[in-house]
Motif scaffolding. Structure first.
Motif, PDB file in Angstrom:
ATOM      1  N   ASP A  26       0.927  -1.314   0.040  1.00 41.60           N
ATOM      2  CA  ASP A  26       0.025   0.112  -0.067  1.00 41.60           C
ATOM      3  C   ASP A  26       0.957   1.210   0.004  1.00 41.60           C
ATOM      4  OD1 ASP A  26      -2.365  -1.363  -0.366  1.00 41.60           O
ATOM      5  OD2 ASP A  26      -3.040  -0.831   1.975  1.00 41.60           O
TER       6      ASP A  26
ATOM      7  N   TRP B  56       1.761   2.029  -3.759  1.00 40.92           N
ATOM      8  CA  TRP B  56       0.719   2.654  -4.323  1.00 40.92           C
ATOM      9  C   TRP B  56       0.682   4.216  -3.893  1.00 40.92           C
ATOM     10  CZ3 TRP B  56      -0.142   0.722  -8.622  1.00 40.92           C
ATOM     11  CH2 TRP B  56      -0.156  -0.539  -8.783  1.00 40.92           C
ATOM     12  N   GLU B  57       0.501   4.332  -2.611  1.00 40.18           N
ATOM     13  CA  GLU B  57       0.377   5.829  -2.177  1.00 40.18           C
ATOM     14  C   GLU B  57       1.526   6.667  -2.578  1.00 40.18           C
ATOM     15  OE1 GLU B  57       0.026   8.004   2.045  1.00 40.18           O
ATOM     16  OE2 GLU B  57      -0.374   5.970   1.859  1.00 40.18           O
TER      17      GLU B  57
ATOM     18  N   GLU C 248       0.863   7.428  -6.064  1.00 40.17           N
ATOM     19  CA  GLU C 248      -0.280   8.578  -6.209  1.00 40.17           C
ATOM     20  C   GLU C 248       0.331   9.873  -5.640  1.00 40.17           C
ATOM     21  OE1 GLU C 248      -4.271   5.894  -5.693  1.00 40.17           O
ATOM     22  OE2 GLU C 248      -3.149   6.769  -3.956  1.00 40.17           O
ATOM     23  N   ASP C 249       1.278   9.954  -4.666  1.00 41.28           N
ATOM     24  CA  ASP C 249       1.525  11.150  -4.162  1.00 41.28           C
ATOM     25  C   ASP C 249       2.507  11.969  -5.225  1.00 41.28           C
ATOM     26  OD1 ASP C 249       0.067  11.190  -1.815  1.00 41.28           O
ATOM     27  OD2 ASP C 249       1.782  10.323  -0.502  1.00 41.28           O
TER      28      ASP C 249
ATOM     29  N   ILE D 260       0.211  13.316  -7.769  1.00 41.46           N
ATOM     30  CA  ILE D 260      -0.575  14.621  -7.224  1.00 41.46           C
ATOM     31  C   ILE D 260       0.684  15.793  -6.896  1.00 41.46           C
ATOM     32  CG2 ILE D 260      -1.482  15.557  -5.226  1.00 41.46           C
ATOM     33  CD1 ILE D 260      -3.184  12.837  -5.318  1.00 41.46           C
ATOM     34  N   ALA D 261       1.772  15.460  -6.602  1.00 39.42           N
ATOM     35  CA  ALA D 261       2.939  16.435  -6.131  1.00 39.42           C
ATOM     36  C   ALA D 261       3.405  16.934  -7.356  1.00 39.42           C
ATOM     37  CB  ALA D 261       4.199  15.588  -5.642  1.00 39.42           C
TER      38      ALA D 261
ATOM     39  N   VAL E 190      -6.006  15.181  -9.048  1.00 38.68           N
ATOM     40  CA  VAL E 190      -6.507  13.916  -8.327  1.00 38.68           C
ATOM     41  C   VAL E 190      -7.215  13.152  -8.989  1.00 38.68           C
ATOM     42  CG1 VAL E 190      -8.326  13.273  -6.463  1.00 38.68           C
ATOM     43  CG2 VAL E 190      -6.891  15.371  -5.992  1.00 38.68           C
ATOM     44  N   GLU E 191      -7.912  13.474 -10.087  1.00 39.08           N
ATOM     45  CA  GLU E 191      -8.929  12.832 -10.851  1.00 39.08           C
ATOM     46  C   GLU E 191      -7.790  12.193 -11.894  1.00 39.08           C
ATOM     47  OE1 GLU E 191     -11.426  14.799 -13.613  1.00 39.08           O
ATOM     48  OE2 GLU E 191     -12.383  13.023 -14.424  1.00 39.08           O
TER      49      GLU E 191
ATOM     50  N   LEU F  95      -5.902   9.366 -10.137  1.00 40.01           N
ATOM     51  CA  LEU F  95      -6.775   8.020  -9.645  1.00 40.01           C
ATOM     52  C   LEU F  95      -7.065   7.372 -10.727  1.00 40.01           C
ATOM     53  CD1 LEU F  95      -9.596   9.899  -7.393  1.00 40.01           C
ATOM     54  CD2 LEU F  95      -7.699   8.205  -6.619  1.00 40.01           C
ATOM     55  N   GLU F  96      -7.389   7.851 -11.858  1.00 35.96           N
ATOM     56  CA  GLU F  96      -7.525   7.090 -13.089  1.00 35.96           C
ATOM     57  C   GLU F  96      -6.272   6.431 -13.433  1.00 35.96           C
ATOM     58  OE1 GLU F  96     -11.001   9.972 -15.015  1.00 35.96           O
ATOM     59  OE2 GLU F  96      -9.229   9.593 -16.063  1.00 35.96           O
TER      60      GLU F  96
ATOM     61  N   VAL G  86      -3.545   5.670 -11.840  1.00 37.27           N
ATOM     62  CA  VAL G  86      -3.111   4.376 -10.873  1.00 37.27           C
ATOM     63  C   VAL G  86      -4.053   3.513 -10.862  1.00 37.27           C
ATOM     64  CG1 VAL G  86      -2.533   3.939  -8.504  1.00 37.27           C
ATOM     65  CG2 VAL G  86      -1.681   6.085  -9.583  1.00 37.27           C
ATOM     66  N   ALA G  87      -5.357   3.687 -11.195  1.00 28.62           N
ATOM     67  CA  ALA G  87      -6.552   2.700 -11.098  1.00 28.62           C
ATOM     68  C   ALA G  87      -6.413   1.737 -12.401  1.00 28.62           C
ATOM     69  CB  ALA G  87      -7.741   2.952 -11.214  1.00 28.62           C
ATOM     70  N   GLY G  88      -5.781   2.290 -13.436  1.00 27.70           N
ATOM     71  CA  GLY G  88      -5.432   1.740 -14.623  1.00 27.70           C
ATOM     72  C   GLY G  88      -4.191   0.801 -14.723  1.00 27.70           C
TER      73      GLY G  88
ATOM     74  N   ARG H 220      -3.105  -0.461 -11.574  1.00 33.19           N
ATOM     75  CA  ARG H 220      -3.535  -1.461 -10.941  1.00 33.19           C
ATOM     76  C   ARG H 220      -4.017  -2.876 -11.559  1.00 33.19           C
ATOM     77  NH1 ARG H 220      -5.048  -0.123  -4.751  1.00 33.19           N
ATOM     78  NH2 ARG H 220      -3.188  -1.097  -4.021  1.00 33.19           N
TER      79      ARG H 220
ATOM     80  N   ALA I 134     -15.091  14.867 -11.438  1.00 31.45           N
ATOM     81  CA  ALA I 134     -14.115  14.196 -10.821  1.00 31.45           C
ATOM     82  C   ALA I 134     -14.675  13.131  -9.875  1.00 31.45           C
ATOM     83  CB  ALA I 134     -13.126  14.851  -9.999  1.00 31.45           C
TER      84      ALA I 134
ATOM     85  N   HIS J 248     -13.228   2.998 -10.388  1.00 29.23           N
ATOM     86  CA  HIS J 248     -12.180   2.448  -9.596  1.00 29.23           C
ATOM     87  C   HIS J 248     -12.133   2.574  -8.182  1.00 29.23           C
ATOM     88  CE1 HIS J 248     -10.471   2.430 -13.643  1.00 29.23           C
ATOM     89  NE2 HIS J 248     -10.595   3.722 -13.765  1.00 29.23           N
TER      90      HIS J 248
ATOM     91  N   VAL K 197      -9.289   1.791  -5.752  1.00 30.30           N
ATOM     92  CA  VAL K 197      -8.032   2.977  -5.604  1.00 30.30           C
ATOM     93  C   VAL K 197      -8.777   4.268  -4.813  1.00 30.30           C
ATOM     94  CG1 VAL K 197      -6.586   3.961  -6.855  1.00 30.30           C
ATOM     95  CG2 VAL K 197      -7.140   1.877  -7.671  1.00 30.30           C
TER      96      VAL K 197
ATOM     97  N   ARG L 117      -8.744   3.942  -1.389  1.00 28.33           N
ATOM     98  CA  ARG L 117      -7.638   3.776  -0.595  1.00 28.33           C
ATOM     99  C   ARG L 117      -7.023   5.371  -0.670  1.00 28.33           C
ATOM    100  NH1 ARG L 117      -3.794   4.618  -0.276  1.00 28.33           N
ATOM    101  NH2 ARG L 117      -2.771   5.171  -2.230  1.00 28.33           N
ATOM    102  N   LEU L 118      -7.097   6.017  -1.518  1.00 25.08           N
ATOM    103  CA  LEU L 118      -6.624   7.337  -1.608  1.00 25.08           C
ATOM    104  C   LEU L 118      -7.316   8.299  -0.645  1.00 25.08           C
ATOM    105  CD1 LEU L 118      -4.621   9.305  -3.271  1.00 25.08           C
ATOM    106  CD2 LEU L 118      -6.733  10.135  -4.302  1.00 25.08           C
TER     107      LEU L 118
ATOM    108  N   ASP M  63      -6.515   7.160   3.068  1.00 21.61           N
ATOM    109  CA  ASP M  63      -5.219   7.099   3.638  1.00 21.61           C
ATOM    110  C   ASP M  63      -4.840   8.320   4.444  1.00 21.61           C
ATOM    111  OD1 ASP M  63      -4.798   9.215   2.144  1.00 21.61           O
ATOM    112  OD2 ASP M  63      -3.233   8.474   0.707  1.00 21.61           O
TER     113      ASP M  63
ATOM    114  N   PHE N 151       0.110  18.472  -1.068  1.00 25.86           N
ATOM    115  CA  PHE N 151      -0.442  17.161  -0.597  1.00 25.86           C
ATOM    116  C   PHE N 151       0.068  16.888   0.883  1.00 25.86           C
ATOM    117  CE2 PHE N 151       2.958  13.916  -0.889  1.00 25.86           C
ATOM    118  CZ  PHE N 151       3.765  14.631  -1.772  1.00 25.86           C
TER     119      PHE N 151
ATOM    120  N   GLN O 250       1.329  22.578  -6.771  1.00 23.24           N
ATOM    121  CA  GLN O 250       2.215  21.796  -5.560  1.00 23.24           C
ATOM    122  C   GLN O 250       3.298  22.262  -5.288  1.00 23.24           C
ATOM    123  OE1 GLN O 250       0.865  19.013  -3.804  1.00 23.24           O
ATOM    124  NE2 GLN O 250      -1.185  19.475  -4.807  1.00 23.24           N
TER     125      GLN O 250
END
Lengths: 393, 557
Positions: A108, A111-112, A115-116, A119-120, A125-126, A129-130, A132-134, A136, B2, B10, B13, B16-17, B20, B99, B280
């Protein structure tokens, strides 16, 4: 006091409701008309891809090659190399950024971190999410266990996604090519124009610049300096003049002198200012009318921009026919991840990148280098100590 | 949108996001389906949907969905806190808050929310929003921080920041503001990097009626900065505003130059200018500038855009420096003191009711407002009143801006595509009517309409349209006035920003106009729950909080 609030809320409501009512009635005809007009205007753009595809393929090459031929070769890097090295300045070291992933396990934390890191990089976000989901799903389907492999796969997905776009700049076979440069305030429109002009004149083209930013103090002066440096002619009027009139003058000067390229600089405008966006639409319409059609409408976007970049791109795309993005200030630590969302949602690709304030700090967009840089130094080296301090309290 | 999209595609995911932020709290997994269910359904299609739909993005509305089952009281459960924190986290990330800052912030909110402070008589949504709002205000500096120029004269103010953040413009605006306050500013052009930057400052100085010291067009700005102080003494200027070149945080040479300029002028205030649209990177950039010039305050530029400005939060949190000014428009006068409470509302998508109220107070007298109220209640609202209302509104500034300040309505309304000229046309038509016609539109027959159309330069069709719309609107107002609406609206002395957003009043209220009763129910639901006088202007920070702030400040340094 309560009465004031009451009157106020009601007042605003009255006006809003009223205008909305008027609009519901009035809206259909003008909208259709406008759309039809736009569609009609744009048809020719779509009709010439054959010629488009050929010319630009050659053009950037000429441009890329030219500086290295013209200048002492050993000291100068090619734009593509510079793109990579400049991006490199922003990196601190890949190892620290994605520690868990590179440790090899896909837990986990890993994965985090992925994502971070997205995002960074301002991917949003959107989109994160897409993506990383793809990823996964693919990791599951392809039985990938290792973190590094997953990361490589994500990079590959991004590269492919960014790679599909046509990043060539549209040139006319004969006659003067017209590019319109737009963007919000302070993204680097004038500077980018200066750099593009320098690149094109170095490639042996004649360039005319139209100073249609008649609003900001000394914007035309700034463009004139760039014109001197790039040996491009600058057409300007007095401050406060109608930008569309300056664009018109620019076209007259460029076409009558047989110039290869006309670039029209416009004033920075925030995308939520209706009147200013309309003004921009007018500039484009005038150019469309006079010049046939504008070959490129480039949106200049600051790489430090966050999620608002998407709002900028969609608002500008609504006002004018945005064909590409110039991503500036990529020599900072910013990653410009918002362009991923812009390409995903609006289909507008990055065509050029700005890498500094020097006249040759301009390069064509390199998806590979861009994607690599996205994950570099993902977790910024900034400690947030205050919260613990507060908690301890 | 969004949320729906992500949730649909999903679930694991996004959960989870979202999770966290709440760590390994077991409850989180239990709530996940709930949370998804609340975000999935789209409101039924409606003619207004085109511009109403996006409003549901506002945090208040999101939370509203979570708490809809618990409107009538009850305390916060762990589950609710978790679900709420997820939404807050997403809202902050979408507002471009860094973040890491988000993580720290959310965990702090969590501690407060499940702790003792929740035992108040608020409903759960209000509780959480209140906590978030308070915490945001606190990070943003609590109260508007004034410029501290010390006792020396001339005092120097140095501006620094990235390229294109708006330094030169801010310099011109700051000079204008200080001049209005009775000081004698001198602008100093130390941006010798960007072509024509000096010229730009000269023009701005001329417009602002402020002298500009610009001895060089290019070269080393440090000597210019040094000479500037002597020049200020010679001119008798009391404040020196030093504009510097934009520089990236990784450019060591230019960062060192900024340090040198600072040493040369020894400024009382060093202000870091940052673009409200920055993402960011805000934290990295701010940290770098803090190291180089140790700025004392921040100017948030381009706040008139539709960016939520989460960067403000990042910068304040990471550097501990207050934001002192906000740049809010293209004109030199569009520059104002920064109000943390209002910014907190904006970041949360809660609108800026306070500024709106201030503007309203400028143009409405109490009597006017009372008259309007009684007319509305009695359904005696005539075209004349309508015209008056319109004219008052115009005095308050652009309609688009006013709308942006309404909670929940906010930035999304740009799609409504308000054309101010439309208001002028409406005005022209009404003004072409006789007073009698304005009071009794029914007497407008074909001939009169033709006359009005000619008089206003519009078509008879447009006159008809206006009359129809007016009737329709009056019908709506009658419903609003007659029903529970007015009663609740009158209780708005208890208006609290938190409640406003928590109630989610406006957004849910506006779509179906008859259902506008939703507005008052949201606004007035408080009753006596929240102490009256929700206007933080002039409100002193409670003792407990003040102490806390001091602690935080101390720890930061």
């Amino acid at each position: 006091m309560d009465v004031v609030i009451l009157a106020l809320v009601l007042g605003v409501l009255v006006a809003v409701v009223f205008v909305a009512l008027l609009r519901v009635r009035r809206h259909p005809p003008p909208l259709d008309e406008q759309t039809a007009e736009q569609l009609a205007d744009r048809a020719p753009t779509l009709d010439v891809p054959g010629t488009d595809a050929e010319t630009p393929a050659g053009a950037p090459q000429v441009a890329e090659g030219a500086p290295s031929v013209a200048m002492p070769p050993p000291a100068k890097l090619s734009p593509a190399e510079r793109f990579r090295t400049r991006l490199g300045r922003a990196r601190s070291g890949l190892g620290d950024a994605l520690a868990s992933i590179l440790r090899g396990r896909l837990d986990d934390d890993a994965w985090e971190e992925l994502e971070d890191s997205l995002i960074a990089a301002d991917v949003g976000v959107e989109a994160t999410l897409e993506l990383v989901a793809g990823l996964r799903e693919r990791v599951r389907a392809e039985h990938i266990r290792g973190g590094p492999e997953a990361l490589a796969l994500l990079k590959e997905i991004l590269r492919l996604e960014l790679g599909v776009a046509d990043r060539s700049l549209r040139w006319r076979d004969d006659g003067t090519t017209v590019w319109l440069i737009t963007g919000v305030n302070g993204t680097g429109k004038t500077t980018s124009i200066g750099k593009i002009a320098a690149r094109e004149t170095a490639a042996g083209r004649t360039v005319v610049l139209a100073a249609a930013d008649t609003f900001r103090a000394a914007a035309a002066d700034q463009l004139e300096r760039w014109g001197e440096r790039a040996s491009a002619r600058v057409v300007r009027q007095e401050s406060g003049a109608d930008p569309a009139a300056v664009a018109f003058d620019g076209w007259s000067a460029a076409s009558s002198s047989g110039a290869d390229l006309l670039m029209v600089d416009t004033a920075g405008r925030l995308q939520n200012k209706r009147a200013l966006m309309d003004e921009l639409g007018k500039v484009e319409r005038v150019l469309d009318r006079e010049a046939g059609h504008v070959d490129e409408v480039l949106l200049v976007l600051d790489a430090t921009t966050g999620q608002n970049g998407l709002s900028q791109a969609s608002a500008f795309a609504e006002a004018v026919d945005v064909s590409g993005v110039v991503l500036t200030k990529l020599d900072s630590t910013a990653k410009g991840g918002i362009v991923i969302a812009i390409q995903r949602q609006l289909g507008i690709p990055v065509k050029l990148v700005g890498l500094g304030e020097d006249i040759d700090d301009l390069a064509t967009f390199d998806p590979d280098a861009f994607v690599d840089a996205l994950f570099a130094q993902a977790t910024q080296d900034v400690s947030i100590e205050q919260p613990t301090a507060t908690e301890d309290r | 949108m969004a949320r729906t999209h992500a949730a649909r595609g999903h679930p694991d995911v996004c959960d989870r996001l979202r999770n966290d932020c709440v760590g390994s709290v077991p409850a989180a997994t239990v709530i996940a389906p709930d949370a998804r269910a609340t975000r999935a359904p789209a409101p039924p299609p409606h003619p207004f949907n085109r511009w109403i739909q996006p409003m549901f993005d506002a945090l208040g509305d999101r939370l509203e969905a979570i708490f809809s089952s618990l409107r009538r009281g009850g305390k916060l459960t762990d589950e609710q806190v978790n679900a709420t924190l997820r939404e807050i986290r997403l809202a902050l990330l979408e507002a471009d808050v860094n973040f890491k800052v988000v993580k720290a912030f959310v965990s702090r909110i969590r501690d407060r929310a499940v702790g003792a402070e929740v035992h108040e008589a608020l409903n759960p949504a209000q509780q959480v929003i209140k906590i978030v709002h308070e915490e945001l205000i606190e990070i943003l500096g609590g109260m508007a921080a004034p410029l501290d120029l010390g006792s020396r004269s001339p005092a120097a103010i140095m501006l620094a920041g990235l390229q294109g953040s708006g330094k030169t413009t801010a310099a011109g605006k700051l000079a204008t503001l200080l001049r209005k306050q009775g000081r004698q500013p001198l602008l100093v052009a130390c941006d010798l990097q960007r072509p024509a930057a000096v010229e730009q400052l000269r023009v701005l100085g001329e417009r602002a009626g402020v002298p500009v010291f610009a001895p060089a067009e290019s070269g080393d700005p440090v000597p210019v900065a040094r000479q500037a102080m002597d020049e200020a003494r010679r001119l008798g200027a009391s404040v020196v505003i030093v504009d510097t070149a934009g520089r990236t945080n990784v450019d060591e040479v230019l960062m060192a130059q900024a340090t040198d300029i600072k040493a040369a002028v020894d400024p009382a205030e060093t202000l870091f200018v940052i673009d409200a649209m920055i993402g960011q990177e805000a934290v990295t950039v701010a940290k770098a500038f803090q190291e180089a010039v140790d700025f004392t305050g921040v100017i948030l530029a381009k706040l008139d855009g539709d960016a939520r400005g989460g960067a403000a939060l990042s910068v304040a949190e990471v550097t501990g420096r207050p934001i002192k000014y906000a740049s809010v428009g293209e004109q030199l006068e569009d520059f104002e003191a920064f109000h943390p409470d209002r910014m907190a509302g904006r970041i949360l998508g809660m609108g800026d009711v306070l500024t709106l109220i201030e503007k309203a107070e400028d143009v409405y007298t109490e009597q006017q407002a009372k008259d309007m109220e009684s007319k509305l209640v009695a359904a005696e609202f005539t075209l004349e009143d309508f015209l008056e209302q319109f004219q008052q509104l115009k005095k308050m500034g652009p309609l688009q801006g006013l709308l942006g300040m309404l909670p929940g309505v906010g930035r999304q309304l740009k799609d409504l595509d308000l054309d101010e000229r439309e208001l002028v046309r409406v005005e022209a038509i009404i003004q072409s009517m006789t007073p009698e016609e304005r009071r009794k539109p029914a007497i407008l027959n074909g001939k009169r309409k033709k006359r009005v159309a000619r008089g206003s330069g519009r078509s008879a069709q447009e006159v008809n349209q206006l009359l129809r719309s007016f009737e329709q609107m009056r019908g709506m107002m009658k419903q609003l006035g007659g029903a529970k609406g007015m009663k609740a609206l009158r209780g708005m002395g208890d208006l609290d920003l938190d409640a406003l957003a928590a109630g989610g009043g406006l957004p849910t209220g506006v779509p179906g106009m008859p259902g506008i009763g939703g507005l008052p129910s949201g606004l007035g639901a408080q009753g006596g729950a929240v102490p009256a006088g929700g206007r933080p202007r002039g409100k002193t920070v409670p003792k407990r909080k003040r102490k806390k702030q001091k602690n935080r400040k101390g720890k930061r340094r």
